[in-house]
Design an enzyme around this catalytic site. Sequence first.
Site, PDB file in Angstrom:
ATOM      1  N   HIS A 112      39.302  33.308  30.611  1.00 52.15           N
ATOM      2  CA  HIS A 112      38.641  32.227  30.372  1.00 52.15           C
ATOM      3  C   HIS A 112      37.063  32.715  30.434  1.00 52.15           C
ATOM      4  O   HIS A 112      36.659  33.867  30.458  1.00 52.15           O
ATOM      5  CB  HIS A 112      38.340  31.140  31.362  1.00 52.15           C
ATOM      6  CG  HIS A 112      38.787  32.346  33.332  1.00 52.15           C
ATOM      7  ND1 HIS A 112      36.966  31.918  33.332  1.00 52.15           N
ATOM      8  CD2 HIS A 112      39.014  32.776  33.721  1.00 52.15           C
ATOM      9  CE1 HIS A 112      37.531  32.500  34.686  1.00 52.15           C
ATOM     10  NE2 HIS A 112      38.252  33.165  34.925  1.00 52.15           N
ATOM     11  N   ASP A 141      34.873  37.600  36.812  1.00 50.98           N
ATOM     12  CA  ASP A 141      35.652  36.383  36.657  1.00 50.98           C
ATOM     13  C   ASP A 141      34.353  35.428  36.133  1.00 50.98           C
ATOM     14  O   ASP A 141      34.170  34.943  36.800  1.00 50.98           O
ATOM     15  CB  ASP A 141      35.478  35.821  38.006  1.00 50.98           C
ATOM     16  CG  ASP A 141      36.231  35.380  38.550  1.00 50.98           C
ATOM     17  OD1 ASP A 141      37.389  34.856  37.479  1.00 50.98           O
ATOM     18  OD2 ASP A 141      36.760  34.566  39.367  1.00 50.98           O
ATOM     19  N   GLU A 175      38.926  27.488  33.369  1.00 48.75           N
ATOM     20  CA  GLU A 175      39.952  28.029  34.284  1.00 48.75           C
ATOM     21  C   GLU A 175      40.033  27.850  35.395  1.00 48.75           C
ATOM     22  O   GLU A 175      40.291  27.504  36.151  1.00 48.75           O
ATOM     23  CB  GLU A 175      40.191  29.193  33.647  1.00 48.75           C
ATOM     24  CG  GLU A 175      41.682  29.977  34.734  1.00 48.75           C
ATOM     25  CD  GLU A 175      40.726  30.670  36.105  1.00 48.75           C
ATOM     26  OE1 GLU A 175      42.262  30.771  37.031  1.00 48.75           O
ATOM     27  OE2 GLU A 175      39.613  30.838  36.867  1.00 48.75           O
ATOM     28  N   GLU A 176      38.804  27.808  35.479  1.00 50.76           N
ATOM     29  CA  GLU A 176      38.115  27.296  36.864  1.00 50.76           C
ATOM     30  C   GLU A 176      37.913  26.194  37.662  1.00 50.76           C
ATOM     31  O   GLU A 176      37.995  25.909  38.611  1.00 50.76           O
ATOM     32  CB  GLU A 176      36.245  27.918  37.448  1.00 50.76           C
ATOM     33  CG  GLU A 176      35.473  28.859  37.462  1.00 50.76           C
ATOM     34  CD  GLU A 176      36.625  29.787  37.759  1.00 50.76           C
ATOM     35  OE1 GLU A 176      37.397  30.176  39.018  1.00 50.76           O
ATOM     36  OE2 GLU A 176      36.747  31.159  37.678  1.00 50.76           O
ATOM     37  N   GLU A 200      41.618  38.625  33.854  1.00 55.32           N
ATOM     38  CA  GLU A 200      41.032  38.419  34.751  1.00 55.32           C
ATOM     39  C   GLU A 200      40.583  39.328  35.542  1.00 55.32           C
ATOM     40  O   GLU A 200      41.102  40.341  35.242  1.00 55.32           O
ATOM     41  CB  GLU A 200      42.038  38.014  35.731  1.00 55.32           C
ATOM     42  CG  GLU A 200      42.414  35.922  35.559  1.00 55.32           C
ATOM     43  CD  GLU A 200      40.768  34.830  35.552  1.00 55.32           C
ATOM     44  OE1 GLU A 200      39.734  35.837  36.592  1.00 55.32           O
ATOM     45  OE2 GLU A 200      40.978  34.001  35.566  1.00 55.32           O
ATOM     46  N   HIS A 390      33.416  34.786  43.053  1.00 59.03           N
ATOM     47  CA  HIS A 390      32.897  33.056  43.475  1.00 59.03           C
ATOM     48  C   HIS A 390      31.330  33.200  44.357  1.00 59.03           C
ATOM     49  O   HIS A 390      30.992  32.031  44.515  1.00 59.03           O
ATOM     50  CB  HIS A 390      33.813  32.438  43.655  1.00 59.03           C
ATOM     51  CG  HIS A 390      34.283  32.475  42.952  1.00 59.03           C
ATOM     52  ND1 HIS A 390      35.884  31.325  43.136  1.00 59.03           N
ATOM     53  CD2 HIS A 390      34.717  33.015  41.403  1.00 59.03           C
ATOM     54  CE1 HIS A 390      37.010  30.709  41.855  1.00 59.03           C
ATOM     55  NE2 HIS A 390      36.235  31.892  41.572  1.00 59.03           N
TER      56      HIS A 390
END
Length: 421
Positions: A112, A141, A175-176, A200, A390
Amino acid sequence: MIRIAMRTPALLALALLAALAPHPVLSAPDATVLAAAKAQDGPYRDTLKGLVDIDTGTGDVPGLTRVEAILKGRLAAAGLTVESRAAPAFGGNTLVGTRTGTGTRRIMMLVHYDTVFGTGDAAKRPYTERDGRAYGPGVADAKGGVAMILHVLAALEALRFEGYGTLTVVLNPDEERGSRGSREEIARLARDQDVVLSFEPSFAEAGVDAVTVATKGINYASLTVKGRAAHAGGAPEAGRNAVVELAHQILQLQDLGDADKGTSLHWTVIQGGTKPNIIPEAARAEGDMRYFLPAEYDRVLAQARRIIGTHRVPDTQVSFDLAKGRPPLPRNPATQALGERARAIYGEMGAELALAEIGGGTDAGYAFQPDSPGKPAILESLGVVGGHYHSADEFAVLASITPRLYLATRLVMEASREPAR
């Protein structure tokens, strides 16, 4: 990427996989492929900087559109035919690039290009390198994975390798947030593949080399209680306390998980009542279910609905529901074999590669075909090695770029040469 931090049980699983897996016979790396991977190191970092410095939070359509245009141009320049397919849930497009080769095997590379970060974060924290690490929003990510795919394509082109039947690249923008606008497209495209490689970042401990051979699925539990309001001081006996019944039900349902199967259900949000002097007529709880085995959805749903039939507060109505989220990539021989092949390739460089099972879900779960668990063979976490995903401290390990490019390039080449089973 939806995930949970790896703690002691997950690390034990990681260690167990590494211990039980046979160690590969070491051989020298393929010098030609290694040279091609090394040649991409600098260009990879330039690509990564360009991607990180544009905000692409899920739903940030202007930023996603800018990056989409860059990616379309890069894929087209690599000889792929590119299509944009709408991902309507949050906005943006899923890019699907295909290239035909001289072989028979169908290989898909997936990752993604959205992040969890907000508009303006790229300007506040632009791409930087220090102490052997790269930093910036989504640097690992999964913009590190996007860059990895682009430069694997470049390495294959430098090697003039076209031994695959078709090479498909899928880059999705949501995707998130569960890939709600792209998941059907991912599943449909994966159905026709022999191998799916997902990019990923490494999900082991921060900075540890690993690929992922199993991911948990995610379901969302909801528990609702309807009671009857009444004055808490003047006539409490006329009410039916929904909060008390909710507490009773949560205690009854707390053992729905099954540690031996890797299944958990945790109640994480509770709502109930309106004012201190009113017996609450409604209450609600939400929970997070994680699981490896697809059959666990049916077991938990059936068991919970049987359990809630026992009430503590009479004349209350209780309901339980379990909404399906991202499916698991369950343990399976095809993925394990692909993981072992990856370990052997990494061993050519004198490096160790762990095989991880993680508690969070990825798009590899959508690529997995429950009716055909051996095809495609799926391997996750072929992106860059990193950590602190994140968060403002998210990083990518610069020294992992060349080994990871070598690994992914060799996997494409070997998967192309292997006859279909």
